[in-house]
Design a protein around this motif. Structure first.
Motif, PDB file in Angstrom:
ATOM      1  N   ALA A 282       0.835  -1.208   0.000  1.00 52.12           N
ATOM      2  CA  ALA A 282       0.000   0.000   0.000  1.00 52.12           C
ATOM      3  C   ALA A 282       0.866   1.254   0.000  1.00 52.12           C
ATOM      4  O   ALA A 282       0.604   2.202  -0.753  1.00 52.12           O
ATOM      5  CB  ALA A 282      -0.951   0.001   1.193  1.00 52.12           C
ATOM      6  N   GLN A 283       1.903   1.285   0.813  1.00 52.54           N
ATOM      7  CA  GLN A 283       2.786   2.444   0.869  1.00 52.54           C
ATOM      8  C   GLN A 283       3.526   2.646  -0.451  1.00 52.54           C
ATOM      9  O   GLN A 283       3.669   3.774  -0.926  1.00 52.54           O
ATOM     10  CB  GLN A 283       3.790   2.299   2.007  1.00 52.54           C
ATOM     11  N   ALA A 284       3.985   1.564  -1.056  1.00 49.01           N
ATOM     12  CA  ALA A 284       4.697   1.668  -2.332  1.00 49.01           C
ATOM     13  C   ALA A 284       3.775   2.195  -3.423  1.00 49.01           C
ATOM     14  O   ALA A 284       4.179   3.042  -4.223  1.00 49.01           O
ATOM     15  CB  ALA A 284       5.269   0.309  -2.724  1.00 49.01           C
ATOM     16  N   LEU A 285       2.529   1.722  -3.449  1.00 54.27           N
ATOM     17  CA  LEU A 285       1.585   2.182  -4.467  1.00 54.27           C
ATOM     18  C   LEU A 285       1.163   3.622  -4.232  1.00 54.27           C
ATOM     19  O   LEU A 285       1.000   4.388  -5.190  1.00 54.27           O
ATOM     20  CB  LEU A 285       0.374   1.257  -4.520  1.00 54.27           C
ATOM     21  N   ASP A 286       0.998   4.019  -2.975  1.00 54.57           N
ATOM     22  CA  ASP A 286       0.674   5.419  -2.677  1.00 54.57           C
ATOM     23  C   ASP A 286       1.792   6.338  -3.165  1.00 54.57           C
ATOM     24  O   ASP A 286       1.530   7.395  -3.738  1.00 54.57           O
ATOM     25  CB  ASP A 286       0.436   5.613  -1.178  1.00 54.57           C
ATOM     26  N   ALA A 287       3.034   5.937  -2.942  1.00 55.47           N
ATOM     27  CA  ALA A 287       4.173   6.744  -3.394  1.00 55.47           C
ATOM     28  C   ALA A 287       4.199   6.833  -4.915  1.00 55.47           C
ATOM     29  O   ALA A 287       4.481   7.891  -5.484  1.00 55.47           O
ATOM     30  CB  ALA A 287       5.477   6.157  -2.862  1.00 55.47           C
ATOM     31  N   ALA A 288       3.886   5.729  -5.588  1.00 60.57           N
ATOM     32  CA  ALA A 288       3.845   5.738  -7.062  1.00 60.57           C
ATOM     33  C   ALA A 288       2.754   6.683  -7.558  1.00 60.57           C
ATOM     34  O   ALA A 288       2.958   7.421  -8.521  1.00 60.57           O
ATOM     35  CB  ALA A 288       3.602   4.324  -7.590  1.00 60.57           C
ATOM     36  N   ARG A 289       1.602   6.680  -6.905  1.00 54.08           N
ATOM     37  CA  ARG A 289       0.512   7.588  -7.293  1.00 54.08           C
ATOM     38  C   ARG A 289       0.935   9.044  -7.136  1.00 54.08           C
ATOM     39  O   ARG A 289       0.586   9.895  -7.956  1.00 54.08           O
ATOM     40  CB  ARG A 289      -0.731   7.315  -6.445  1.00 54.08           C
ATOM     41  N   GLU A 290       1.669   9.346  -6.084  1.00 54.90           N
ATOM     42  CA  GLU A 290       2.145  10.717  -5.863  1.00 54.90           C
ATOM     43  C   GLU A 290       3.152  11.130  -6.931  1.00 54.90           C
ATOM     44  O   GLU A 290       3.136  12.264  -7.399  1.00 54.90           O
ATOM     45  CB  GLU A 290       2.771  10.842  -4.476  1.00 54.90           C
ATOM     46  N   ARG A 291       4.038  10.213  -7.307  1.00 55.41           N
ATOM     47  CA  ARG A 291       5.064  10.532  -8.313  1.00 55.41           C
ATOM     48  C   ARG A 291       4.488  10.637  -9.713  1.00 55.41           C
ATOM     49  O   ARG A 291       5.043  11.354 -10.553  1.00 55.41           O
ATOM     50  CB  ARG A 291       6.162   9.462  -8.302  1.00 55.41           C
ATOM     51  N   HIS A 292       3.395   9.903  -9.973  1.00 55.09           N
ATOM     52  CA  HIS A 292       2.828   9.843 -11.320  1.00 55.09           C
ATOM     53  C   HIS A 292       1.319  10.088 -11.258  1.00 55.09           C
ATOM     54  O   HIS A 292       0.525   9.174 -11.492  1.00 55.09           O
ATOM     55  CB  HIS A 292       3.100   8.477 -11.957  1.00 55.09           C
ATOM     56  N   PRO A 293       0.904  11.307 -10.929  1.00 56.08           N
ATOM     57  CA  PRO A 293      -0.536  11.573 -10.806  1.00 56.08           C
ATOM     58  C   PRO A 293      -1.249  11.437 -12.149  1.00 56.08           C
ATOM     59  O   PRO A 293      -0.638  11.577 -13.211  1.00 56.08           O
ATOM     60  CB  PRO A 293      -0.585  13.015 -10.295  1.00 56.08           C
ATOM     61  N   GLY A 294      -2.526  11.134 -12.068  1.00 52.66           N
ATOM     62  CA  GLY A 294      -3.328  11.056 -13.291  1.00 52.66           C
ATOM     63  C   GLY A 294      -3.675   9.636 -13.663  1.00 52.66           C
ATOM     64  O   GLY A 294      -4.238   8.890 -12.879  1.00 52.66           O
ATOM     65  N   GLU A 295      -3.287   9.251 -14.872  1.00 53.80           N
ATOM     66  CA  GLU A 295      -3.702   7.973 -15.452  1.00 53.80           C
ATOM     67  C   GLU A 295      -3.232   6.765 -14.638  1.00 53.80           C
ATOM     68  O   GLU A 295      -3.935   5.757 -14.560  1.00 53.80           O
ATOM     69  CB  GLU A 295      -3.196   7.862 -16.892  1.00 53.80           C
ATOM     70  N   LEU A 296      -2.063   6.827 -14.022  1.00 56.20           N
ATOM     71  CA  LEU A 296      -1.563   5.675 -13.269  1.00 56.20           C
ATOM     72  C   LEU A 296      -2.534   5.279 -12.171  1.00 56.20           C
ATOM     73  O   LEU A 296      -2.769   4.090 -11.943  1.00 56.20           O
ATOM     74  CB  LEU A 296      -0.171   5.931 -12.698  1.00 56.20           C
ATOM     75  N   ASP A 297      -3.126   6.252 -11.505  1.00 54.35           N
ATOM     76  CA  ASP A 297      -4.089   5.940 -10.439  1.00 54.35           C
ATOM     77  C   ASP A 297      -5.239   5.102 -10.992  1.00 54.35           C
ATOM     78  O   ASP A 297      -5.641   4.107 -10.382  1.00 54.35           O
ATOM     79  CB  ASP A 297      -4.611   7.232  -9.806  1.00 54.35           C
ATOM     80  N   ARG A 298      -5.758   5.467 -12.138  1.00 57.16           N
ATOM     81  CA  ARG A 298      -6.864   4.707 -12.751  1.00 57.16           C
ATOM     82  C   ARG A 298      -6.415   3.313 -13.179  1.00 57.16           C
ATOM     83  O   ARG A 298      -7.144   2.337 -13.020  1.00 57.16           O
ATOM     84  CB  ARG A 298      -7.439   5.486 -13.932  1.00 57.16           C
ATOM     85  N   VAL A 299      -5.203   3.212 -13.710  1.00 58.67           N
ATOM     86  CA  VAL A 299      -4.687   1.913 -14.143  1.00 58.67           C
ATOM     87  C   VAL A 299      -4.480   0.991 -12.936  1.00 58.67           C
ATOM     88  O   VAL A 299      -4.822  -0.194 -12.983  1.00 58.67           O
ATOM     89  CB  VAL A 299      -3.377   2.090 -14.945  1.00 58.67           C
ATOM     90  N   LEU A 300      -3.940   1.516 -11.853  1.00 59.96           N
ATOM     91  CA  LEU A 300      -3.671   0.684 -10.679  1.00 59.96           C
ATOM     92  C   LEU A 300      -4.934   0.043 -10.113  1.00 59.96           C
ATOM     93  O   LEU A 300      -4.867  -1.043  -9.534  1.00 59.96           O
ATOM     94  CB  LEU A 300      -2.974   1.506  -9.588  1.00 59.96           C
ATOM     95  N   LEU A 301      -6.073   0.692 -10.294  1.00 58.43           N
ATOM     96  CA  LEU A 301      -7.334   0.125  -9.799  1.00 58.43           C
ATOM     97  C   LEU A 301      -7.681  -1.184 -10.488  1.00 58.43           C
ATOM     98  O   LEU A 301      -8.424  -2.003  -9.940  1.00 58.43           O
ATOM     99  CB  LEU A 301      -8.477   1.128  -9.984  1.00 58.43           C
ATOM    100  N   ARG A 302      -7.149  -1.408 -11.688  1.00 62.28           N
ATOM    101  CA  ARG A 302      -7.459  -2.614 -12.462  1.00 62.28           C
ATOM    102  C   ARG A 302      -6.333  -3.641 -12.439  1.00 62.28           C
ATOM    103  O   ARG A 302      -6.454  -4.705 -13.040  1.00 62.28           O
ATOM    104  CB  ARG A 302      -7.755  -2.225 -13.914  1.00 62.28           C
ATOM    105  N   CYS A 303      -5.227  -3.327 -11.795  1.00 62.10           N
ATOM    106  CA  CYS A 303      -4.044  -4.179 -11.846  1.00 62.10           C
ATOM    107  C   CYS A 303      -4.075  -5.311 -10.831  1.00 62.10           C
ATOM    108  O   CYS A 303      -4.734  -5.230  -9.799  1.00 62.10           O
ATOM    109  CB  CYS A 303      -2.787  -3.341 -11.584  1.00 62.10           C
ATOM    110  N   SER A 304      -3.294  -6.331 -11.153  1.00 65.14           N
ATOM    111  CA  SER A 304      -2.938  -7.341 -10.161  1.00 65.14           C
ATOM    112  C   SER A 304      -1.453  -7.136  -9.862  1.00 65.14           C
ATOM    113  O   SER A 304      -0.742  -6.455 -10.606  1.00 65.14           O
ATOM    114  CB  SER A 304      -3.222  -8.751 -10.676  1.00 65.14           C
TER     115      SER A 304
END
Length: 84
Positions: free
Chosen positions: A29-51
């Protein structure tokens, strides 16, 4: 905190704009939150569908806050793939 590598594949790679980057986090969770902060926008939407794979092991339906990351580990971010 542990340090390791996040690898992005397919749509996640396109959304992040990079193939991989380091993490400095105790949990997935912490790693993904940091990724969302570094790459705002589309990555957040993509991560919702990822495994996710952590050190080669599927995360499945486990809460990301409960998935501990290891020093030198690898998180694989896998969007849904077409085909079969």
């Amino acid at each position: 905190m542990a340090r390791g590598t996040v690898r992005y594949w397919a749509a996640a790679k396109a959304a992040a704009g990079i193939a991989e980057e380091p993490y400095d986090a105790a949990t997935l969770a912490q790693a993904l939150d940091a990724a969302r902060e570094r790459h705002p926008g589309e990555l957040d939407r993509v991560l919702l569908r990822c495994s996710f794979l952590v050190d080669g092991n599927p995360v499945g339906t486990r809460e990301h806050e409960t998935v501990r990351l290891a020093e030198g580990g690898t998180v694989e971010v896998l969007p849904p793939f077409a085909g079969g």
